[in-house]
Design a protein around this motif. Structure first.
Motif, PDB file in Angstrom:
ATOM      1  N   ILE A  91       0.838  -1.094   0.069  1.00  0.00           N
ATOM      2  CA  ILE A  91       0.029   0.054   0.083  1.00  0.00           C
ATOM      3  C   ILE A  91       0.925   1.226   0.145  1.00  0.00           C
ATOM      4  N   ILE A  92       0.800   2.051  -0.992  1.00  0.00           N
ATOM      5  CA  ILE A  92       1.675   3.203  -1.287  1.00  0.00           C
ATOM      6  C   ILE A  92       0.817   4.564  -1.150  1.00  0.00           C
ATOM      7  N   PRO A  93       1.805   5.527  -0.472  1.00  0.00           N
ATOM      8  CA  PRO A  93       0.870   6.645  -0.074  1.00  0.00           C
ATOM      9  C   PRO A  93       1.012   7.671  -1.344  1.00  0.00           C
ATOM     10  N   ALA A  94       0.252   7.500  -2.219  1.00  0.00           N
ATOM     11  CA  ALA A  94       0.173   8.291  -3.535  1.00  0.00           C
ATOM     12  C   ALA A  94      -0.304   9.845  -3.005  1.00  0.00           C
ATOM     13  N   THR A  95      -0.047  10.854  -3.977  1.00  0.00           N
ATOM     14  CA  THR A  95      -0.476  12.131  -3.725  1.00  0.00           C
ATOM     15  C   THR A  95      -2.100  11.993  -3.572  1.00  0.00           C
ATOM     16  N   THR A  96      -2.574  11.018  -4.411  1.00  0.00           N
ATOM     17  CA  THR A  96      -4.275  11.115  -4.220  1.00  0.00           C
ATOM     18  C   THR A  96      -4.694  10.259  -3.179  1.00  0.00           C
ATOM     19  N   PRO A 103      -0.745  -8.008  -7.470  1.00  0.00           N
ATOM     20  CA  PRO A 103      -0.276  -8.502  -8.786  1.00  0.00           C
ATOM     21  C   PRO A 103      -1.136  -8.219  -9.963  1.00  0.00           C
ATOM     22  N   GLY A 104      -0.589  -7.947 -10.888  1.00  0.00           N
ATOM     23  CA  GLY A 104      -1.478  -7.713 -12.087  1.00  0.00           C
ATOM     24  C   GLY A 104      -2.309  -6.327 -12.027  1.00  0.00           C
ATOM     25  N   HIS A 105      -1.526  -5.403 -11.317  1.00  0.00           N
ATOM     26  CA  HIS A 105      -1.988  -3.850 -11.330  1.00  0.00           C
ATOM     27  C   HIS A 105      -1.902  -3.328 -12.726  1.00  0.00           C
ATOM     28  N   VAL A 106      -2.520  -2.369 -12.935  1.00  0.00           N
ATOM     29  CA  VAL A 106      -2.444  -1.435 -14.365  1.00  0.00           C
ATOM     30  C   VAL A 106      -1.066  -0.997 -14.242  1.00  0.00           C
ATOM     31  N   PRO A 107      -0.200  -0.750 -15.416  1.00  0.00           N
ATOM     32  CA  PRO A 107       0.886   0.000 -15.126  1.00  0.00           C
ATOM     33  C   PRO A 107       0.700   1.449 -14.820  1.00  0.00           C
ATOM     34  N   THR A 108       1.435   2.157 -13.830  1.00  0.00           N
ATOM     35  CA  THR A 108       1.159   3.271 -13.224  1.00  0.00           C
ATOM     36  C   THR A 108       2.407   3.934 -12.894  1.00  0.00           C
ATOM     37  N   ILE A 109       2.238   5.264 -12.842  1.00  0.00           N
ATOM     38  CA  ILE A 109       3.348   6.094 -12.294  1.00  0.00           C
ATOM     39  C   ILE A 109       2.663   7.140 -11.514  1.00  0.00           C
ATOM     40  N   ALA A 110       3.134   6.846 -10.186  1.00  0.00           N
ATOM     41  CA  ALA A 110       2.475   7.575  -8.967  1.00  0.00           C
ATOM     42  C   ALA A 110       3.333   8.481  -8.362  1.00  0.00           C
ATOM     43  N   GLU A 111       3.078   9.598  -8.089  1.00  0.00           N
ATOM     44  CA  GLU A 111       3.777  10.505  -7.231  1.00  0.00           C
ATOM     45  C   GLU A 111       3.566  10.425  -5.658  1.00  0.00           C
ATOM     46  N   LEU A 112       4.635  10.192  -4.784  1.00  0.00           N
ATOM     47  CA  LEU A 112       4.177   9.915  -3.518  1.00  0.00           C
ATOM     48  C   LEU A 112       4.382  11.069  -2.659  1.00  0.00           C
ATOM     49  N   LYS A 113       3.491  11.053  -1.647  1.00  0.00           N
ATOM     50  CA  LYS A 113       3.766  12.209  -0.400  1.00  0.00           C
ATOM     51  C   LYS A 113       4.230  11.483   0.675  1.00  0.00           C
ATOM     52  N   PRO A 114       4.594  12.156   1.629  1.00  0.00           N
ATOM     53  CA  PRO A 114       4.888  11.683   2.811  1.00  0.00           C
ATOM     54  C   PRO A 114       3.870  11.005   3.360  1.00  0.00           C
ATOM     55  N   GLY A 115       4.277   9.556   3.803  1.00  0.00           N
ATOM     56  CA  GLY A 115       3.249   8.737   4.347  1.00  0.00           C
ATOM     57  C   GLY A 115       3.774   7.352   4.582  1.00  0.00           C
ATOM     58  N   VAL A 116       2.808   6.511   4.920  1.00  0.00           N
ATOM     59  CA  VAL A 116       3.416   4.987   5.340  1.00  0.00           C
ATOM     60  C   VAL A 116       3.278   4.422   4.278  1.00  0.00           C
ATOM     61  N   LEU A 117       4.177   3.319   3.937  1.00  0.00           N
ATOM     62  CA  LEU A 117       4.382   2.328   2.979  1.00  0.00           C
ATOM     63  C   LEU A 117       4.063   0.967   3.932  1.00  0.00           C
TER      64      LEU A 117
ATOM     65  N   SER B 237       1.026   3.873 -21.872  1.00  0.00           N
ATOM     66  CA  SER B 237       0.245   2.869 -21.460  1.00  0.00           C
ATOM     67  C   SER B 237       0.166   3.102 -20.104  1.00  0.00           C
ATOM     68  N   TYR B 238       1.122   3.907 -19.397  1.00  0.00           N
ATOM     69  CA  TYR B 238       1.042   3.937 -18.202  1.00  0.00           C
ATOM     70  C   TYR B 238       0.002   4.970 -17.384  1.00  0.00           C
ATOM     71  N   GLU B 239      -0.884   4.686 -16.378  1.00  0.00           N
ATOM     72  CA  GLU B 239      -1.791   5.528 -15.772  1.00  0.00           C
ATOM     73  C   GLU B 239      -0.775   6.483 -15.044  1.00  0.00           C
ATOM     74  N   ILE B 240      -1.449   7.917 -14.766  1.00  0.00           N
ATOM     75  CA  ILE B 240      -0.878   8.828 -13.990  1.00  0.00           C
ATOM     76  C   ILE B 240      -1.385   9.136 -12.744  1.00  0.00           C
ATOM     77  N   GLU B 241      -0.885   8.958 -11.486  1.00  0.00           N
ATOM     78  CA  GLU B 241      -1.630   9.072 -10.417  1.00  0.00           C
ATOM     79  C   GLU B 241      -1.080  10.268  -9.844  1.00  0.00           C
ATOM     80  N   GLY B 242      -1.946  11.278  -9.401  1.00  0.00           N
ATOM     81  CA  GLY B 242      -1.518  12.302  -8.702  1.00  0.00           C
ATOM     82  C   GLY B 242      -1.248  13.505  -9.553  1.00  0.00           C
ATOM     83  N   GLY B 243      -1.130  14.780  -9.215  1.00  0.00           N
ATOM     84  CA  GLY B 243      -0.866  15.900 -10.011  1.00  0.00           C
ATOM     85  C   GLY B 243      -1.859  16.243 -10.980  1.00  0.00           C
ATOM     86  N   GLU B 244      -1.904  17.529 -11.635  1.00  0.00           N
ATOM     87  CA  GLU B 244      -2.832  17.828 -12.395  1.00  0.00           C
ATOM     88  C   GLU B 244      -2.916  17.340 -13.720  1.00  0.00           C
ATOM     89  N   THR B 245      -1.648  17.339 -14.222  1.00  0.00           N
ATOM     90  CA  THR B 245      -1.641  17.120 -15.657  1.00  0.00           C
ATOM     91  C   THR B 245      -0.579  15.904 -15.852  1.00  0.00           C
TER      92      THR B 245
END
Lengths: 200, 323
Positions: A91-96, A103-117, B237-245
């Motif tokens: 469980i990652i603390p993303a900004t959202t 396993p099998g999660h959609v490929p994602t790029i997530a920016e993290l905020k200070p929090g608990v992993l 193909s990567y979803e973007i989490e967080g941020g506006e754009t």
């Protein structure tokens, strides 16, 4: 909370694009041949410099079916906390908000905020408090989490957290310039996140 | 006759105590000859002894430098190996495309501040200059950002107009991520770039250092490359989490990637510097040892020759007197 839960469910079920021939990294370390050729043409006397792709640890190909375990690489500038560890969930603390990765999660790029992993393996859970960073989840169920600093949650001292929170709140109210305001705000955010990490 | 012998003996022993005649350029030979009282000459070994003393001192100094470099290497090697996991996720996500064709290239050359470390700084500078040649062309520009005194010395001589920023005294305080992050921020704010190429020496082993070039692309170029297909076409193909754009996230990602890659590069270069210094100083001590052996042989030969000469003179004198 419901939003996150529904998102969690939607993510894991929505994905099963079977890619027969894909992986975002080659399975074997490759060198960029166009670069080497153009180098050799212009500078024939010197060897071309090596590039990071020749030093990469190979990554697994995208499997056709969802694997049972998630492979996690959790790296910090000073150490690789977890490298290629097979776990059930993180469980990652993303900004959202807190985001669960199975396993099998959609490929994602997530920016993290200070929090608990938190890393869930079988019945045990390990919790780390991260300062910010990034998390990449690839199609082959490899999750890369890169943070600047991380400490196990039981190493945090509650008294210092309270003191820091009070100090930064006071600084925020007495800040004059934008820079000071921003710095104080960051301090408040981190300390409140620390606080909730200790209590939650 | 015996008195004459003692007189000569006395002179031979007195000679080292008196200051010898200064060695002038006219007398390049190793042996200095002194004219005694009765036209007797004794060969002085003073010159050879002076040289032996200085060579021995040099050997001690280089051995000590080697020990210091070895201990520093041990400390920094651990940190370097720990930081190697840091850049791998970025390469896994964005790929590594050194052959990317962009208008503004910035070459970041990492070198050491101190010398006596073998050829690593020269190879880094040579690689950077070659890269400059490779990436220059009509309406393309290539600039330098220099870290370290040694590269600065080599670059100001001929490429002064292409240098954007020079940073020295990086290792005054032990290297840490915060310092490198501030540095990276500084570079990103002041330099316009489409692609950053970081040139450094990667530490392979204590005797082998590979000149390496890591490429970091600016967010606009990443977008362009991912849209046009090629190695990072899967970025879409990567979803973007967080941020506006997506653009904002890519911007943060590029900055974070640069600071991580820089941190690893700076550590690797420091490691290579210590390793190169160790082997340079080791070669130095060995050469000094060889030189000392040769000088010792020469010293013994001259010493024995002068004793033999003395003996011959005494004996021939004695036999002449006897008749």
């Amino acid at each position: 909370m419901f939003r996150q839960a529904s998102r969690l469910l939607a993510r894991t079920t929505a994905l099963t694009r079977s890619r027969a021939f894909s992986s975002e990294v080659p399975a074997t370390p490759a060198v960029d041949s166009t670069f080497i050729d153009s180098w050799k043409k212009v500078i024939p006397n010197m060897e071309p410099p090596s590039t990071p792709s020749s030093f990469m640890v190979t990554r697994p190909q995208t499997p056709t079916s969802i694997p049972s375990k998630l492979t996690v690489n959790f790296v910090l500038p000073y150490a690789s906390e977890l490298s290629a560890k097979e776990v059930d969930m993180v469980i990652i603390p993303a900004t959202t908000g807190q985001m669960g990765v199975l396993p099998g999660h959609v490929p994602t790029i997530a920016e993290l905020k200070p929090g608990v992993l938190s890393v869930h393996e079988g019945n045990e859970t390990k919790k780390y408090f991260l300062s910010s960073g990034f998390a990449f989840i690839h199609a082959n169920s490899v999750a890369d989490i890169i943070a600047v600093e991380a400490v196990p949650v039981d190493h945090i001292d509650p008294n210092l957290v309270q003191k820091g929170l009070a100090e930064f709140t006071q600084k925020l109210s007495s800040a004059t310039t934008d820079l000071e305001k921003a710095e104080a705000q960051i301090g408040v955010d981190v300390h409140s996140a620390l606080n909730s990490a200790l209590t939650g | 006759m015996a008195m004459a012998a003692f007189r000569r003996e006395g002179r031979r022993f007195a000679a080292p105590l008196l200051s010898p005649r200064p060695i002038t350029a006219v007398r390049p030979s190793l042996f200095s000859e002194e004219d005694g009282h009765a036209g007797v000459r004794s060969i002085s070994t003073q010159v050879v002894r002076n040289r032996m003393k200085s060579v021995k001192n040099i050997q001690k100094i280089t051995k000590a430098m080697k020990m210091v470099a070895a201990s520093k290497l041990r400390a920094i090697q651990v940190r370097t190996e720990n930081s190697r996991g840091l850049w791998q996720p970025f390469s896994a996500l964005l790929g590594d495309i050194p052959s990317v064709d962009v208008k503004k290239n910035v070459i970041v050359t990492i070198s050491s501040d101190k010398g006596l470390c073998g050829g690593i700084n020269s190879t880094a500078v040579k690689t950077s200059k070659a890269l400059h040649k490779l990436t220059s062309g009509p309406d393309k520009e290539t600039k330098y950002v220099i870290l370290g005194e040694k590269a600065k010395a080599q670059f100001v001589r001929d490429s002064k107009k292409d240098i954007e920023i020079i940073i020295t005294e990086l290792q005054k305080n032990p290297l840490n991520y915060t310092q490198v992050a501030v540095l990276a921020d500084d570079i990103l704010k002041n330099v316009e770039f489409d692609a950053l190429r970081i040139v450094f020496n990667k530490f392979h082993s204590v005797v082998s250092f590979l000149p390496t070039m890591a490429t970091v692309l600016s967010p606009e170029v990443v977008e362009r490359e991912s849209e046009s297909g090629g190695k990072i076409s899967e970025l879409d193909s990567y979803e973007i989490e967080g941020g506006e754009t997506k653009g904002e996230i890519l911007q943060n990602l590029a900055e974070f990637q640069f600071s991580c890659v820089m941190f690893n590069a700076v550590l690797e270069n420091a490691c290579s510097e210590q390793g190169a210094r160790m082997s340079a100083m080791d070669n130095s001590s060995r050469n000094a040892g060889d030189m000392l052996d040769r000088l010792t042989l020469t010293y013994n030969r001259t010493r024995q020759a002068s004793i033999t000469t003395e003996l011959i003179e005494i004996i021939s004198g004695a036999s002449a007197l006897e008749g």
